[in-house]
Design an enzyme around this catalytic site. Sequence first.
Site, PDB file in Angstrom:
ATOM      1  N   GLY A  67       8.793  -6.138  -2.554  1.00  0.00           N
ATOM      2  CA  GLY A  67       7.458  -6.217  -3.127  1.00  0.00           C
ATOM      3  C   GLY A  67       6.455  -5.571  -2.187  1.00  0.00           C
ATOM      4  O   GLY A  67       6.733  -5.341  -1.006  1.00  0.00           O
TER       5      GLY A  67
ATOM      6  N   GLY B  90       3.239  -5.398   0.205  1.00  0.00           N
ATOM      7  CA  GLY B  90       2.606  -6.367   1.081  1.00  0.00           C
ATOM      8  C   GLY B  90       3.188  -6.342   2.475  1.00  0.00           C
ATOM      9  O   GLY B  90       4.224  -5.731   2.742  1.00  0.00           O
TER      10      GLY B  90
ATOM     11  N   GLU C 240      10.085  -0.938  -6.927  1.00  0.00           N
ATOM     12  CA  GLU C 240       8.903  -0.485  -7.652  1.00  0.00           C
ATOM     13  C   GLU C 240       8.153   0.559  -6.843  1.00  0.00           C
ATOM     14  O   GLU C 240       7.829   1.625  -7.304  1.00  0.00           O
ATOM     15  CB  GLU C 240       7.931  -1.649  -7.874  1.00  0.00           C
ATOM     16  CG  GLU C 240       8.480  -2.794  -8.632  1.00  0.00           C
ATOM     17  CD  GLU C 240       7.531  -3.970  -8.607  1.00  0.00           C
ATOM     18  OE1 GLU C 240       7.529  -4.707  -9.583  1.00  0.00           O
ATOM     19  OE2 GLU C 240       6.798  -4.148  -7.618  1.00  0.00           O
TER      20      GLU C 240
ATOM     21  N   ASN D 204      -3.360 -11.808  -7.850  1.00  0.00           N
ATOM     22  CA  ASN D 204      -3.104 -10.439  -8.315  1.00  0.00           C
ATOM     23  C   ASN D 204      -2.379 -10.399  -9.658  1.00  0.00           C
ATOM     24  O   ASN D 204      -2.794  -9.694 -10.564  1.00  0.00           O
ATOM     25  CB  ASN D 204      -2.255  -9.686  -7.283  1.00  0.00           C
ATOM     26  CG  ASN D 204      -2.927  -9.642  -5.917  1.00  0.00           C
ATOM     27  OD1 ASN D 204      -4.159  -9.595  -5.827  1.00  0.00           O
ATOM     28  ND2 ASN D 204      -2.145  -9.677  -4.866  1.00  0.00           N
TER      29      ASN D 204
ATOM     30  N   GLY E 271       6.201  -7.227 -10.560  1.00  0.00           N
ATOM     31  CA  GLY E 271       7.612  -7.059 -10.884  1.00  0.00           C
ATOM     32  C   GLY E 271       8.491  -8.159 -10.323  1.00  0.00           C
ATOM     33  O   GLY E 271       9.709  -8.109 -10.493  1.00  0.00           O
TER      34      GLY E 271
ATOM     35  N   LYS F 130      -4.540 -20.089   6.467  1.00  0.00           N
ATOM     36  CA  LYS F 130      -5.885 -20.572   6.852  1.00  0.00           C
ATOM     37  C   LYS F 130      -5.820 -21.426   8.118  1.00  0.00           C
ATOM     38  O   LYS F 130      -6.271 -22.590   8.124  1.00  0.00           O
ATOM     39  CB  LYS F 130      -6.524 -21.367   5.702  1.00  0.00           C
ATOM     40  CG  LYS F 130      -6.638 -20.591   4.398  1.00  0.00           C
ATOM     41  CD  LYS F 130      -7.998 -19.999   4.162  1.00  0.00           C
ATOM     42  CE  LYS F 130      -8.002 -19.245   2.835  1.00  0.00           C
ATOM     43  NZ  LYS F 130      -8.953 -18.196   2.731  1.00  0.00           N
TER      44      LYS F 130
END
Lengths: 496, 496
Positions: B263, B265, B288, B378, B382, B402
Amino acid sequence: MYRERIRLNSLHDKVMSAAEAAALIKDGMTVGMSGFTRAGEAKAVPQALAERAKLSPLKITLMTGASLGNDLDKQLTEAGVLARRMPFQVDSTLRKAINAGEVMFIDQHLSETVEQLRNKQLPLPDIAVIEAVAITEQGHIVPTTSVGNSASFAIFAKQVIVEINMAHNPNLEGLHDIYIPTYRPTRTPIPLVKVDDRIGSTAIPIPPEKIVAIVITNKPDSPSTVSEPDSETDGIAFHLINFLKQEVAEGRMSNNLGPLQAGIGNIANAVMCGLIDSPFENLTMYSEVLQDSTFDLIDAGKMSFASGSSITLSSRRNADVFGNLERYKDKLVLRPQEISNHPEIVRRLGIIGINTALEFDIYGNVNSTHVCGTRMMNGIGGSGDFARNAHLAIFVTKSIAKAGAISSVVPMVSHVDHTEHDVDILVTEQGLADLRGLAPRERARVIIDNCVHPDFREALNDYFTKACAIGGHTPHILREALSWHINLEETGKMLP
Amino acid sequence: MYRERIRLNSLHDKVMSAAEAAALIKDGMTVGMSGFTRAGEAKAVPQALAERAKLSPLKITLMTGASLGNDLDKQLTEAGVLARRMPFQVDSTLRKAINAGEVMFIDQHLSETVEQLRNKQLPLPDIAVIEAVAITEQGHIVPTTSVGNSASFAIFAKQVIVEINMAHNPNLEGLHDIYIPTYRPTRTPIPLVKVDDRIGSTAIPIPPEKIVAIVITNKPDSPSTVSEPDSETDGIAFHLINFLKQEVAEGRMSNNLGPLQAGIGNIANAVMCGLIDSPFENLTMYSEVLQDSTFDLIDAGKMSFASGSSITLSSRRNADVFGNLERYKDKLVLRPQEISNHPEIVRRLGIIGINTALEFDIYGNVNSTHVCGTRMMNGIGGSGDFARNAHLAIFVTKSIAKAGAISSVVPMVSHVDHTEHDVDILVTEQGLADLRGLAPRERARVIIDNCVHPDFREALNDYFTKACAIGGHTPHILREALSWHINLEETGKMLP
């Protein structure tokens, strides 16, 4: 005579009692058994195993196609035989043991179990126990009323026990189509492009020397427990068939609709029965289980072909169908569940998948398995295999349960089996929600307006309105999202 | 000279300004635009459309491949152009509008959008806007750095606007492989059996008379926003690569692992970078998006072929790759996202899918999209296409966010994108949980022991122990299941 059913003579001396065969199963083994939707399970050996375990405890991992009939899961559970069980079950005694954490249940998409075996991601069965109508001259196994995972279990197991069940019509032979995908990385496309394509063999091809025992039985499958349609299931069928008519009218489908899949159970069966009086013609099925309704549709001249992985009939229908199998045989095929449920085929054929929801939420997420998010009912079965890749993923349920204590439509489902991405159409006796192309806030409007029982509509509207005021793509009030389920657990009903 | 890029002379008189082309888009239209993971989006026409809408308001439904670069979603949102948007986005301005309920966002599996168009389940695009490096002698469109949904949009739309982007290297031509599945009920298998198979054409075949406007641009894709690996992403890569080594050692994989999907990122990119120093050889991708790490692996001699739907690079890598495309061209192919993400192919090839989770729960359900169950980040992208059918469905995330206010492992996820049935492996910098073949109670043990940050481990253990005492296949305490998210919303941290 059973000897005629064992056509490889060298195997005749493998005939033994169920107790002798069951003795081949040792403590700690992984066992793959035939059986899918209470059809075609091995009957004598598991029973003998349960008997033996009462005297001399043992534990096994049991894999099947899906659910077993003849109370076998009950007997095995009561005898303490089941350490691990996959990929599906419907037995109330086993269910209790699963929910008590006594049996480890691995709830799987039904197309995936043998894929995981093939890839060595699950322990291979040490032994397979397969019900058959016959063993061929080559020593290949001819299944009975289901194929399920039997072929791969027999291929992967080191040893195979065959139960020849004299109660099954020997002319079941020829009905099956055994195709096994090849190993990666040289796997080729599954060459099935029409519902009635035959792509494999009529028997399970294994080396005959793997057959270590043959047990002769004479016991029918359990009858299906599907009940007659009632006014709610008729209502669901009415809404759904109206919708399908509209799809045809708007040119999104031809008048034969495309291949149908229907989950097991009263509602899906009622919907299929509803098609008898519909204007559709030349219907076909590409499904897991063929139920009474399949044969009713064939008899009515509405259905031209049905592909499944099993045949599960009521007492009423059983003798008629299996006693007159020649009447149906050219309109039927039984396949391994890996093929009946395969994503590749489901997407290619454009299946209309009709499955039952336990509950769904205002955004279209579906819970098929867990009561109040915790207690397993049966398992996801094939619903995910079909819903993800279907042309239309339809989920059906009555809008209320337990005399109105429970709404099947809730603010947030307590467990998700099918996400908003995989659900096209929701139907209750109240009406139908067409979710295609809608954003979550639009889905909520359509679901609340069409599917919810009037007793719960105002409360859901309130929830939705308040949640929208807070904001978000999928508005929720986290403090209240599961409150209906909490109420149900604490007070016996979802709303005060 | 741009005229050389329009090789069908009769189309030369279609060249016009972006404003003139944008004028062809009318209020209420459905528009399909190129663009996938900020690569290859049409750049001038949507910007002109946003400009025009400031003077003369209009609303459209915008479909793309996936996310757009060059702040186009921001500009279109601020100009109020977007009534409906699908199937994916990553823009913070658009995200705010989606979460405010101002833009209806239809979050879809990326392989499914054009299937739904083909079946008339979504409104067909009135007009398509496609970025190209060239138009061929036949009037066919040669895409740029992504294919996405461009081919089907151009085929389904009544009118097509082409943006010829002079900033793209013309020798991108030849990189693409455009294959469109046929209509049901006569659809045949997708004939792709190896990562490097070419099964289609190198340009999008449409009748040239559908091209109503050609706009000349000269603007690069936005650079990717992927940041460098840090100690946590390195930790995740370390655990995952160790696991893959073990899979090879145990004979479940060969030393080339099988096709990889990652993916977009930071974490997935870090994992892929980690493979450079691994013992694996002849790696391939069937993914992808091809990111920096793909080319780093090719340069290191570790990767022999990569199939994707787009190429999205950092500023550092961009000039090097596209300026030296000949070095890579025989090792690359770009496909429509329907094919790069197709369940049929993902299952056939046995892909290792590595995707990022926002959070997961102790039973292995994964939330990829919704902050606290409500606010869209987002979209599912996929991840579902791959996870459902992958040989290994792997989800990665840092164990906390965080500065420790948030645990990425929670009692119950606040939104489910990937169910327990579809998740094999979970990895955080703390460790890796191998969930294959485990029942929910066993999954919880493995997840808590391996993936949870020490600051949250005791609290999750407590929850799990108390829930087990209540019982159920998937034990939960409904009153506490979402309490960590409620705390977060009310106090800014999950635990007091």
